[in-house]
Every structure is written in C-alpha cells, then in structure tokens.
Write a protein that holds these residues in place. Structure first.
Motif, PDB file in Angstrom:
ATOM      1  N   ASN A 196      45.493  27.897   7.298  1.00  0.00           N
ATOM      2  CA  ASN A 196      45.289  29.164   8.004  1.00  0.00           C
ATOM      3  C   ASN A 196      45.920  29.135   9.394  1.00  0.00           C
ATOM      4  OD1 ASN A 196      43.853  30.164   5.829  1.00  0.00           O
ATOM      5  ND2 ASN A 196      41.861  29.584   6.676  1.00  0.00           N
ATOM      6  N   PHE A 197      45.778  28.015  10.089  1.00  0.00           N
ATOM      7  CA  PHE A 197      46.350  27.889  11.437  1.00  0.00           C
ATOM      8  C   PHE A 197      47.868  28.012  11.360  1.00  0.00           C
ATOM      9  CE2 PHE A 197      48.125  25.641  15.033  1.00  0.00           C
ATOM     10  CZ  PHE A 197      47.294  25.995  16.093  1.00  0.00           C
ATOM     11  N   ALA A 198      48.479  27.283  10.445  1.00  0.00           N
ATOM     12  CA  ALA A 198      49.938  27.287  10.340  1.00  0.00           C
ATOM     13  C   ALA A 198      50.460  28.661   9.926  1.00  0.00           C
ATOM     14  CB  ALA A 198      50.386  26.220   9.347  1.00  0.00           C
ATOM     15  N   ASN A 199      49.783  29.294   8.984  1.00  0.00           N
ATOM     16  CA  ASN A 199      50.233  30.620   8.548  1.00  0.00           C
ATOM     17  C   ASN A 199      50.083  31.657   9.655  1.00  0.00           C
ATOM     18  OD1 ASN A 199      51.278  30.303   5.925  1.00  0.00           O
ATOM     19  ND2 ASN A 199      49.224  30.179   5.051  1.00  0.00           N
ATOM     20  N   PHE A 200      49.090  31.497  10.507  1.00  0.00           N
ATOM     21  CA  PHE A 200      48.951  32.403  11.642  1.00  0.00           C
ATOM     22  C   PHE A 200      50.120  32.209  12.608  1.00  0.00           C
ATOM     23  CE2 PHE A 200      47.104  33.391  15.896  1.00  0.00           C
ATOM     24  CZ  PHE A 200      46.957  34.757  15.703  1.00  0.00           C
ATOM     25  N   MET A 201      50.497  30.973  12.848  1.00  0.00           N
ATOM     26  CA  MET A 201      51.661  30.719  13.702  1.00  0.00           C
ATOM     27  C   MET A 201      52.926  31.338  13.102  1.00  0.00           C
ATOM     28  SD  MET A 201      50.776  28.994  16.407  1.00  0.00           S
ATOM     29  CE  MET A 201      49.333  30.047  16.378  1.00  0.00           C
ATOM     30  N   LEU A 202      53.055  31.225  11.792  1.00  0.00           N
ATOM     31  CA  LEU A 202      54.233  31.775  11.121  1.00  0.00           C
ATOM     32  C   LEU A 202      54.247  33.300  11.238  1.00  0.00           C
ATOM     33  CD1 LEU A 202      56.673  30.800   9.486  1.00  0.00           C
ATOM     34  CD2 LEU A 202      55.326  31.146   7.415  1.00  0.00           C
ATOM     35  N   ALA A 203      53.080  33.915  11.071  1.00  0.00           N
ATOM     36  CA  ALA A 203      52.990  35.372  11.176  1.00  0.00           C
ATOM     37  C   ALA A 203      53.356  35.853  12.574  1.00  0.00           C
ATOM     38  CB  ALA A 203      51.586  35.837  10.809  1.00  0.00           C
ATOM     39  N   ARG A 204      53.060  35.054  13.576  1.00  0.00           N
ATOM     40  CA  ARG A 204      53.386  35.410  14.961  1.00  0.00           C
ATOM     41  C   ARG A 204      54.867  35.210  15.274  1.00  0.00           C
ATOM     42  NH1 ARG A 204      49.020  32.872  19.132  1.00  0.00           N
ATOM     43  NH2 ARG A 204      50.013  34.380  20.516  1.00  0.00           N
ATOM     44  N   GLY A 205      55.588  34.628  14.345  1.00  0.00           N
ATOM     45  CA  GLY A 205      57.000  34.365  14.587  1.00  0.00           C
ATOM     46  C   GLY A 205      57.257  33.029  15.245  1.00  0.00           C
ATOM     47  N   GLU A 206      56.250  32.171  15.294  1.00  0.00           N
ATOM     48  CA  GLU A 206      56.394  30.848  15.914  1.00  0.00           C
ATOM     49  C   GLU A 206      56.663  29.820  14.819  1.00  0.00           C
ATOM     50  OE1 GLU A 206      53.668  29.782  19.022  1.00  0.00           O
ATOM     51  OE2 GLU A 206      52.997  31.851  19.252  1.00  0.00           O
ATOM     52  N   GLY A 207      57.871  29.875  14.281  1.00  0.00           N
ATOM     53  CA  GLY A 207      58.210  29.051  13.139  1.00  0.00           C
ATOM     54  C   GLY A 207      58.118  27.567  13.392  1.00  0.00           C
ATOM     55  N   ASP A 208      58.563  27.109  14.556  1.00  0.00           N
ATOM     56  CA  ASP A 208      58.524  25.677  14.838  1.00  0.00           C
ATOM     57  C   ASP A 208      57.092  25.160  14.931  1.00  0.00           C
ATOM     58  OD1 ASP A 208      61.278  25.209  14.849  1.00  0.00           O
ATOM     59  OD2 ASP A 208      61.477  25.879  16.923  1.00  0.00           O
ATOM     60  N   ARG A 209      56.223  25.948  15.569  1.00  0.00           N
ATOM     61  CA  ARG A 209      54.816  25.547  15.652  1.00  0.00           C
ATOM     62  C   ARG A 209      54.168  25.577  14.274  1.00  0.00           C
ATOM     63  NH1 ARG A 209      51.273  28.287  20.221  1.00  0.00           N
ATOM     64  NH2 ARG A 209      49.867  26.641  19.485  1.00  0.00           N
ATOM     65  N   ALA A 210      54.553  26.544  13.454  1.00  0.00           N
ATOM     66  CA  ALA A 210      54.023  26.605  12.094  1.00  0.00           C
ATOM     67  C   ALA A 210      54.452  25.373  11.302  1.00  0.00           C
ATOM     68  CB  ALA A 210      54.505  27.876  11.403  1.00  0.00           C
ATOM     69  N   ARG A 211      55.718  25.024  11.415  1.00  0.00           N
ATOM     70  CA  ARG A 211      56.222  23.843  10.690  1.00  0.00           C
ATOM     71  C   ARG A 211      55.471  22.592  11.116  1.00  0.00           C
ATOM     72  NH1 ARG A 211      60.221  20.190  11.970  1.00  0.00           N
ATOM     73  NH2 ARG A 211      60.728  21.409  13.825  1.00  0.00           N
ATOM     74  N   ALA A 212      55.268  22.436  12.419  1.00  0.00           N
ATOM     75  CA  ALA A 212      54.534  21.269  12.912  1.00  0.00           C
ATOM     76  C   ALA A 212      53.100  21.268  12.394  1.00  0.00           C
ATOM     77  CB  ALA A 212      54.552  21.252  14.440  1.00  0.00           C
ATOM     78  N   ALA A 213      52.492  22.453  12.334  1.00  0.00           N
ATOM     79  CA  ALA A 213      51.110  22.542  11.865  1.00  0.00           C
ATOM     80  C   ALA A 213      51.017  22.202  10.376  1.00  0.00           C
ATOM     81  CB  ALA A 213      50.563  23.935  12.135  1.00  0.00           C
ATOM     82  N   PHE A 214      51.966  22.672   9.585  1.00  0.00           N
ATOM     83  CA  PHE A 214      51.975  22.330   8.158  1.00  0.00           C
ATOM     84  C   PHE A 214      52.141  20.824   7.975  1.00  0.00           C
ATOM     85  CE2 PHE A 214      53.424  26.836   7.270  1.00  0.00           C
ATOM     86  CZ  PHE A 214      52.299  27.189   6.562  1.00  0.00           C
ATOM     87  N   ARG A 215      53.039  20.222   8.739  1.00  0.00           N
ATOM     88  CA  ARG A 215      53.276  18.786   8.588  1.00  0.00           C
ATOM     89  C   ARG A 215      52.049  17.988   9.013  1.00  0.00           C
ATOM     90  NH1 ARG A 215      57.897  17.724   6.533  1.00  0.00           N
ATOM     91  NH2 ARG A 215      59.807  18.930   6.947  1.00  0.00           N
ATOM     92  N   LEU A 216      51.359  18.441  10.055  1.00  0.00           N
ATOM     93  CA  LEU A 216      50.111  17.773  10.444  1.00  0.00           C
ATOM     94  C   LEU A 216      49.098  17.855   9.306  1.00  0.00           C
ATOM     95  CD1 LEU A 216      48.251  16.401  12.491  1.00  0.00           C
ATOM     96  CD2 LEU A 216      47.671  18.682  13.373  1.00  0.00           C
ATOM     97  N   GLY A 217      48.998  19.020   8.689  1.00  0.00           N
ATOM     98  CA  GLY A 217      48.088  19.152   7.563  1.00  0.00           C
ATOM     99  C   GLY A 217      48.451  18.230   6.418  1.00  0.00           C
ATOM    100  N   LEU A 218      49.758  18.076   6.161  1.00  0.00           N
ATOM    101  CA  LEU A 218      50.180  17.205   5.066  1.00  0.00           C
ATOM    102  C   LEU A 218      49.947  15.731   5.370  1.00  0.00           C
ATOM    103  CD1 LEU A 218      53.391  19.041   3.868  1.00  0.00           C
ATOM    104  CD2 LEU A 218      51.341  18.576   2.520  1.00  0.00           C
ATOM    105  N   GLU A 219      49.947  15.372   6.647  1.00  0.00           N
ATOM    106  CA  GLU A 219      49.590  13.997   6.994  1.00  0.00           C
ATOM    107  C   GLU A 219      48.158  13.701   6.592  1.00  0.00           C
ATOM    108  OE1 GLU A 219      50.306  13.329  11.113  1.00  0.00           O
ATOM    109  OE2 GLU A 219      52.471  13.701  10.977  1.00  0.00           O
TER     110      GLU A 219
END
Length: 208
Positions: free
Chosen positions: A67-90
């Motif tokens: 949810n956090f990463a998708n919210f970043m993506l919706a805001r247009g903050e692609g780099d922050r979204a990518r980092a958030a997804f990768r943190l989740g995958l860790e």
C-alpha cells in the motif's frame, strides 16, 4: 477543482473528522498531488502524512509495504515507489503482489527491460501464479515480443480457465501473431462460454 469526479468528491473529505476517511481520500487524490490549490494541497499533505504513517506501522505485513509503495507510485514518485517495493521484497521475498507491482513501477519509469527481467525471474519462482503470467505477457507485448506473449497467455488460460479476460487476451495475442484461424475459433468458443461478458462480446478480430 480537478475534472476527475472521484477526486472532486474526495477533496472535501481530506478534512473529515475521521482519520480513516481522510486516509481513504488521500489515496483517491494522490494522482493530482502538486496540482491542487494551496489550501487543498495542505490538506492533502496532512492526510498523506497520516496515510504513510499508518502504512509504515503496518510494515510487519506484506500489505503495508504494498500500500505504501502504490501510494508513492500514484503520487508520481516512481523512484520512492521502487525503493519501497524493494524494501518489501527484502522482507517478503516470496510476495507475488510485490514483484508484479514493482514491475509496474519500473515500467512507469521507462525501465521496461528491467521489468521484463524481474517478471521472468518471478515466473521461475512462481510458475503457477496467474498474475505473473499476465503481467509478463503484457510486458512482452509492449516489447513487440508477441510470440513470447502468446506462450504466457496459453499458460494463463490453463491456470484460470474461468477467466473471460484471460481468454480475450489470448485471442488478441493470437491475432497479433497472425494466427487468425485459431484466434477466430477460440473467440467463437469463448463467446458461447461467456455470453453475458461485455469484454468477450465486444472483441472484433481485425478491427484494429
């Protein structure tokens, strides 16, 4: 006021007395972040901060990261979204949802080859996950790899034969590869199987 009716309805709710309502409104308004009048932007910023704090609190669950990463993506903050997804995958390396959504984020950043590589790796890890097969097929289509897309779509309909959408994607994929006879045959069968599905009934081969 933004022309999107949902956004227009959500804007007043950014100042609602109920925290959950403010958070829900922030999700809806996120795509127009930075385009709002000053007073509404301030209300959005406050609601967005509440949303992010709530999702960070839920980082002990896969859904919190998603949810956090998708919210970043919706805001247009692609780099922050990518980092958030990768943190989740860790923390949740077997999460199909995080992998598929990370691929979407990479595509939004014009990093399609990286998205394809991620999805191909996910296919190896989760060969029976329909979401991976569909996402990879669509990624192949964007890369003009239509034959590879059809391979994925054939497996997709095997995994979820009751999905009308999956059959439609296979029909359209076969059309792209020039297999018009097979596409027409399958489309006829699918129309009989899903007579009330508007997506199925709207398909017209050769229309594009």
């Amino acid at each position: 006021v933004p022309p999107n009716p949902a956004v227009s309805m959500a804007l007043p709710l950014l100042a609602d007395d109920v925290r959950g309502v403010r958070i829900a409104a922030a999700r809806i308004v996120a795509p127009v972040d930075g385009q709002l009048p000053p007073a509404e932007q301030q209300r959005f910023d406050r609601a967005a901060a509440e949303l992010m704090a709530a999702e960070r609190y839920n980082f002990d669950r896969e859904a919190g990261h998603l949810n956090f990463a998708n919210f970043m993506l919706a805001r247009g903050e692609g780099d922050r979204a990518r980092a958030a997804f990768r943190l989740g995958l860790e923390r949740y390396p077997e999460s199909v949802a995080l992998k598929v959504n990370l691929a979407d984020a990479l595509r939004a950043l014009d990093r399609d080859p990286e998205a394809v590589g991620l999805l191909e790796q996910a296919r190896g890890d989760h060969p029976d996950a329909p979401a991976v097969r569909e996402s990879l097929a669509l990624a192949y289509v964007r890369a003009d790899r239509h034959a590879d897309a059809v391979v994925e779509l054939r497996r997709l309909v095997e995994l979820q034969p009751e999905s009308a959408r999956s059959w439609v994607l296979l029909v359209l994929g076969l059309e792209q590869t020039g297999d018009l006879d097979e596409a027409a045959r399958i489309l006829e069968q699918v129309r009989e199987r899903f007579p009330a599905d508007p997506m199925v009934q709207s398909v017209r081969l050769g229309a594009g």
